[in-house]
Design an enzyme around this catalytic site. Structure first.
Site, PDB file in Angstrom:
ATOM      1  N   ASN A  23      -3.755  13.825   7.426  1.00 37.71           N
ATOM      2  CA  ASN A  23      -4.646  13.687   6.272  1.00 37.71           C
ATOM      3  C   ASN A  23      -4.986  15.016   5.612  1.00 37.71           C
ATOM      4  OD1 ASN A  23      -4.599  10.943   6.526  1.00 37.71           O
ATOM      5  ND2 ASN A  23      -6.555  10.790   7.588  1.00 37.71           N
ATOM      6  N   ARG A  93      -0.599   5.295   0.130  1.00 38.03           N
ATOM      7  CA  ARG A  93      -1.695   5.488  -0.821  1.00 38.03           C
ATOM      8  C   ARG A  93      -1.843   6.921  -1.300  1.00 38.03           C
ATOM      9  NH1 ARG A  93      -5.129   2.406  -2.178  1.00 38.03           N
ATOM     10  NH2 ARG A  93      -6.418   4.185  -2.734  1.00 38.03           N
ATOM     11  N   CYS A 117      -1.833   1.323   3.847  1.00 39.37           N
ATOM     12  CA  CYS A 117      -2.464   0.416   4.818  1.00 39.37           C
ATOM     13  C   CYS A 117      -3.143  -0.758   4.109  1.00 39.37           C
ATOM     14  CB  CYS A 117      -3.529   1.145   5.633  1.00 39.37           C
ATOM     15  SG  CYS A 117      -2.913   2.192   6.939  1.00 39.37           S
ATOM     16  N   ASP A 306     -11.793   6.197  11.492  1.00 39.54           N
ATOM     17  CA  ASP A 306     -10.481   6.243  12.148  1.00 39.54           C
ATOM     18  C   ASP A 306     -10.561   6.311  13.674  1.00 39.54           C
ATOM     19  OD1 ASP A 306      -9.102   5.995   9.801  1.00 39.54           O
ATOM     20  OD2 ASP A 306      -8.571   8.101   9.610  1.00 39.54           O
ATOM     21  N   ILE A 328     -17.250   1.790   6.214  1.00 39.49           N
ATOM     22  CA  ILE A 328     -16.372   2.505   5.279  1.00 39.49           C
ATOM     23  C   ILE A 328     -15.370   1.569   4.600  1.00 39.49           C
ATOM     24  CG2 ILE A 328     -14.748   4.426   4.998  1.00 39.49           C
ATOM     25  CD1 ILE A 328     -17.449   5.424   5.865  1.00 39.49           C
TER      26      ILE A 328
END
Length: 418
Positions: A23, A93, A117, A306, A328
């Site tokens: 990320n 994404r 996802c 996560d 979230i």
């Protein structure tokens, strides 16, 4: 299609090298589009999403080369197209992050609406509205976002709600804009800060890093640098969760413990002995009992979404009851039905998973639904009695580098099969 086969229960021991953060690597790779001279990146994880990003850059005419140490050199000096096509964007994404750099440097971008996802709606409106405030003309046609601008102009932008990719996209758009941009309610994740440090090293003027207000003074151009991507805090947390579940002692190496403060606090609450150095974390669960922990996910520095699935598995085997509340993303308990098939006692109501600890889990064929859910199924397989087969593991390969090799090195009975 590949599957992971796990023979449980396993006892783990030893240390594991943590890879670079996906990320952080993805936005930094996109950020290379801003540089007029080559960039060299190290500690980039070799993952499906990284490969897709490199393919995406290559379709734009970016030259990408690897050296013998697998560092990546990216030369975006001769870009041939400013389009991110559907074929590549649909799988990931993060492709939306080409929009800010392309618009800032070239005054145009055509980006397909993203895929990735299957978690919630994750709107891109904040990206679009922010760039419009900076003077871009944007229209959405036939599934593409088409953006144009002579030169972006600094603006005062408040993002609601907090968005990681929105912060990153607007940050990259702002570095070459004319004047000052202020991003309020900015995401404070370490990966956002890593992108900001990378941009500053290339010549950007960003202040307020690690806070929720980023101030960017636009510059004329950015130039190439060498940069090392931060380690993956979620990968580190996943291996620590495996140690907690299997009542083992495991050390994760090449990490930044401060990035995991909220998670380490919960491991301690769950009964683990956690010790840290400057760049390692050791979790020791030998001869200890797993305690249930209540969790509410929230943006950094709170408990990360996560790591939610991994703690749901821990709660499945803890002595007592616990609630995990997901604030979230929507649809983030898709792993629960698979864990129930392995003998877990979990009841989901809205955005809360209520667990009652059971004595043991039993191996079963299970199916991965998204990246972190699939990791939780592997963890369950490590501690379950008998064979667990996790299918659709392409989700895992999007976010975990060499996962079966790393677990094998720790002593797990795990292998990949077709």
């Amino acid at each position: 299609m590949d599957k992971l086969v796990i023979e449980g229960p396993c006892q783990l021991e030893g240390s594991v090298q943590i890879s670079g953060a996906k990320n952080a690597a993805l936005p930094i790779l996109m950020g290379c589009l801003l540089s007029e001279t080559p960039v060299v990146l190290s500690n980039v994880p070799h993952l499906k999403d990284v490969t897709t990003t490199i393919q995406l850059l290559a379709t734009m005419g970016v030259e990408v080369m690897f050296d013998e140490e697998l560092n990546i050199e990216i030369d975006a000096s001769n870009i041939t197209t400013k389009e991110a096509p559907y074929e590549l964007v649909k799988t990931m994404r993060a492709s939306i992050l080409t929009m800010g750099p392309l618009l800032a440097r070239f005054g145009e971008a055509k980006v397909s609406l993203p895929g990735g996802c299957a978690i919630g709606s994750r709107p891109v409106n904040i990206h679009i509205e922010g760039m419009q405030k900076m003077g871009a003309e944007i229209k959405v046609e036939q599934g593409y976002i088409i953006a144009t601008a002579d030169r972006l102009v600094g603006a005062d932008i408040t993002m609601e709600p907090v968005t990681v990719t929105g912060t990153e996209n607007l940050l990259m758009a702002a570095v070459l804009a004319e004047g000052r941009t202020t991003l309020r309610n900015a995401a404070k994740e370490p990966e956002v800060s890593d992108l900001a440090h990378f941009l500053n090293k290339m010549g950007a003027k960003i202040t307020g890093i690690d806070t929720d207000t980023l101030v960017i003074e636009g510059v004329e151009k950015l130039t190439g640098v060498s940069y090392r991507v931060i380690p993956d805090r979620i990968e580190a947390g996943t291996y620590l969760a495996a140690a907690a579940l299997t009542k083992s002692c495991v050390t994760v190496k090449d990490v930044v413990p401060e990035h995991l403060t909220a998670v380490l606090d919960k491991f301690t609450e769950a009964g683990a002995l956690v010790t840290t150095t400057d760049n390692t974390i050791t979790l020791d669960m030998r001869n200890r009992s797993l305690k249930p922990v209540n969790i509410v996910t929230d943006p950094y520095p709170a408990f990360p979404t996560d790591m939610q699935a991994q703690f749901v598995v821990m709660n499945c085997l803890a002595e007592g009851e616990a609630n995990v509340e997901e604030t979230i993303f929507e649809n983030r308990f898709m792993h629960v039905s698979e864990l129930v098939r392995m003998g877990a006692d979990i009841h989901v109501e809205g955005n809360v998973a209520h667990t009652k600890g059971v004595d043991h889990l039993i191996g079963a064929p299970v199916m991965a639904t998204d990246l972190r859910a699939s990791a939780s199924l592997i963890l369950a397989g490590l501690v379950a009695k008998g064979e667990t087969v996790v299918s659709r593991i392409y989700h895992i390969d999007r976010g975990y580098e060499l996962i079966e090799e790393k677990f094998h090195k720790l002593g797990a009975h795990i292998y990949r099969a077709n």
